[in-house]
Motif scaffolding. Structure first.
Motif, PDB file in Angstrom:
ATOM      1  N   UNK A 217       0.842  -1.196   0.000  1.00 34.83           N
ATOM      2  CA  UNK A 217       0.000   0.000   0.000  1.00 34.83           C
ATOM      3  C   UNK A 217       0.876   1.245   0.000  1.00 34.83           C
ATOM      4  N   UNK A 218       1.947   1.214   0.784  1.00 37.71           N
ATOM      5  CA  UNK A 218       2.860   2.350   0.836  1.00 37.71           C
ATOM      6  C   UNK A 218       3.500   2.588  -0.529  1.00 37.71           C
ATOM      7  N   UNK A 219       3.939   1.526  -1.182  1.00 40.53           N
ATOM      8  CA  UNK A 219       4.566   1.663  -2.498  1.00 40.53           C
ATOM      9  C   UNK A 219       3.565   2.185  -3.531  1.00 40.53           C
ATOM     10  N   UNK A 220       2.325   1.735  -3.436  1.00 37.74           N
ATOM     11  CA  UNK A 220       1.291   2.220  -4.351  1.00 37.74           C
ATOM     12  C   UNK A 220       1.051   3.721  -4.143  1.00 37.74           C
ATOM     13  N   UNK A 221       1.087   4.164  -2.903  1.00 41.06           N
ATOM     14  CA  UNK A 221       0.912   5.587  -2.601  1.00 41.06           C
ATOM     15  C   UNK A 221       2.066   6.413  -3.176  1.00 41.06           C
ATOM     16  N   UNK A 222       3.284   5.873  -3.085  1.00 41.38           N
ATOM     17  CA  UNK A 222       4.440   6.557  -3.652  1.00 41.38           C
ATOM     18  C   UNK A 222       4.313   6.669  -5.169  1.00 41.38           C
ATOM     19  N   UNK A 223       3.860   5.591  -5.811  1.00 44.11           N
ATOM     20  CA  UNK A 223       3.685   5.613  -7.261  1.00 44.11           C
ATOM     21  C   UNK A 223       2.644   6.651  -7.664  1.00 44.11           C
ATOM     22  N   UNK A 224       1.558   6.726  -6.910  1.00 45.48           N
ATOM     23  CA  UNK A 224       0.500   7.699  -7.208  1.00 45.48           C
ATOM     24  C   UNK A 224       1.020   9.131  -7.064  1.00 45.48           C
ATOM     25  N   UNK A 225       1.805   9.370  -6.011  1.00 36.04           N
ATOM     26  CA  UNK A 225       2.357  10.710  -5.790  1.00 36.04           C
ATOM     27  C   UNK A 225       3.347  11.084  -6.890  1.00 36.04           C
ATOM     28  N   UNK A 226       4.156  10.122  -7.320  1.00 34.57           N
ATOM     29  CA  UNK A 226       5.104  10.384  -8.403  1.00 34.57           C
ATOM     30  C   UNK A 226       4.374  10.675  -9.710  1.00 34.57           C
ATOM     31  N   UNK A 227       3.301   9.935  -9.972  1.00 36.19           N
ATOM     32  CA  UNK A 227       2.517  10.179 -11.186  1.00 36.19           C
ATOM     33  C   UNK A 227       1.941  11.595 -11.174  1.00 36.19           C
ATOM     34  N   UNK A 228       1.436  12.023 -10.033  1.00 40.54           N
ATOM     35  CA  UNK A 228       0.910  13.388  -9.914  1.00 40.54           C
ATOM     36  C   UNK A 228       2.009  14.422 -10.168  1.00 40.54           C
ATOM     37  N   UNK A 229       3.207  14.143  -9.640  1.00 43.23           N
ATOM     38  CA  UNK A 229       4.333  15.067  -9.833  1.00 43.23           C
ATOM     39  C   UNK A 229       4.714  15.157 -11.306  1.00 43.23           C
ATOM     40  N   UNK A 230       4.643  14.041 -12.014  1.00 41.01           N
ATOM     41  CA  UNK A 230       4.949  14.042 -13.448  1.00 41.01           C
ATOM     42  C   UNK A 230       3.885  14.806 -14.230  1.00 41.01           C
ATOM     43  N   UNK A 231       2.636  14.666 -13.835  1.00 41.98           N
ATOM     44  CA  UNK A 231       1.558  15.411 -14.505  1.00 41.98           C
ATOM     45  C   UNK A 231       1.771  16.910 -14.341  1.00 41.98           C
ATOM     46  N   UNK A 232       2.266  17.298 -13.163  1.00 42.35           N
ATOM     47  CA  UNK A 232       2.564  18.710 -12.926  1.00 42.35           C
ATOM     48  C   UNK A 232       3.671  19.209 -13.853  1.00 42.35           C
ATOM     49  N   UNK A 233       4.495  18.282 -14.340  1.00 44.80           N
ATOM     50  CA  UNK A 233       5.566  18.637 -15.272  1.00 44.80           C
ATOM     51  C   UNK A 233       5.086  18.602 -16.722  1.00 44.80           C
ATOM     52  N   UNK A 234       3.809  18.264 -16.911  1.00 40.94           N
ATOM     53  CA  UNK A 234       3.247  18.244 -18.254  1.00 40.94           C
ATOM     54  C   UNK A 234       3.238  16.880 -18.913  1.00 40.94           C
ATOM     55  N   UNK A 235       3.563  15.828 -18.160  1.00 38.59           N
ATOM     56  CA  UNK A 235       3.537  14.476 -18.708  1.00 38.59           C
ATOM     57  C   UNK A 235       2.102  13.970 -18.675  1.00 38.59           C
ATOM     58  N   UNK A 236       1.586  13.587 -19.831  1.00 41.58           N
ATOM     59  CA  UNK A 236       0.193  13.141 -19.904  1.00 41.58           C
ATOM     60  C   UNK A 236       0.075  11.666 -19.544  1.00 41.58           C
ATOM     61  N   UNK A 237      -1.137  11.242 -19.228  1.00 42.25           N
ATOM     62  CA  UNK A 237      -1.415   9.817 -19.026  1.00 42.25           C
ATOM     63  C   UNK A 237      -1.675   9.149 -20.370  1.00 42.25           C
TER      64      UNK A 237
END
Length: 210
Positions: free
Chosen positions: A142-162
């Motif tokens: 669960x902790x690792x999944x939370x880290x992945x979600x936070x990193x994905x959000x950080x990448x979106x803030x950089x303009x990386x699309x899903x």
């Protein structure tokens, strides 16, 4: 010795005793002592059979002091997750604009690895305890999944699309997980940032068909 002298001596002894108790209660590094006591007891008795009272007693502290630092006995093993997530997100946000998404994520993971490197023995003991307990293994995932979600959000803030942001973040965490498990192995003497870099290189080689 006079009665007065005996009385003064007794009072002094009482004051010294109370002072010693106070010093033991407020001795510095209570958190570190609680962590060390918890890991020792988890290793000796198992996580499920260890109580907060026993942890506090082994550390020479009170249960009240334990709960000042940790919400429950699991948090001795997971209390650093918030700080780790903050570090990763900040590092991705501050990566150069020219950095590829995966390189920004891995650079952040290497920074986290440098921080964790200082607590290698704690990490090894912690991993052994988590591996032996199904509930703790689930909590770790669960902790690792939370880290992945936070990193994905950080990448979106950089303009990386899903889906690129999510795929990159999940890949980065997978690399980190494999590298971490390799690093805590007793036979491995390499630093964690180095193991992370090597794990990413192997992944890139596999995906390139080499």
């Amino acid at each position: 010795m006079s009665v007065a002298a005996i009385t003064v001596a007794s009072m002094s002894a009482g004051v010294i005793t109370e002072y010693d108790r106070w010093m033991a209660r407020w001795e510095p590094d209570s958190r570190g002592r609680l962590e060390a006591a918890a890991l020792a007891l988890y290793g000796e008795r198992g996580f499920d059979d260890t109580t907060v009272a026993e942890i506090a007693g082994r550390a020479g502290l009170t249960e009240r002091t334990f709960f000042r630092y940790f919400a429950d006995k699991r948090e001795v093993l997971f209390s650093g997750a918030g700080a780790l997530q903050e570090l990763l997100v900040s590092a991705v946000a501050s990566a150069p604009d020219s950095a590829a998404p995966i390189d920004a994520v891995v650079a952040a993971l290497e920074g986290a690895g440098a921080m964790l490197q200082e607590r290698r023995e704690f990490a090894r003991q912690r991993q052994s305890i988590i591996t032996a307990n199904a509930e703790l293994r689930e909590r770790e995932l669960i902790k690792l999944a939370s880290l992945a979600s936070a990193l994905a959000d950080a990448l979106r803030q950089r303009g990386v699309a899903d889906p690129a942001a999510s795929l990159t973040a999940e890949t980065g965490i997978a690399v980190f997980k494999v590298a971490f498990e390799c690093w805590v192995d007793e036979s491995n003497q390499r630093d964690l940032p180095q193991v992370i870099r090597e794990s990413l290189a192997e992944l890139k080689a596999v995906t390139a068909g080499k």
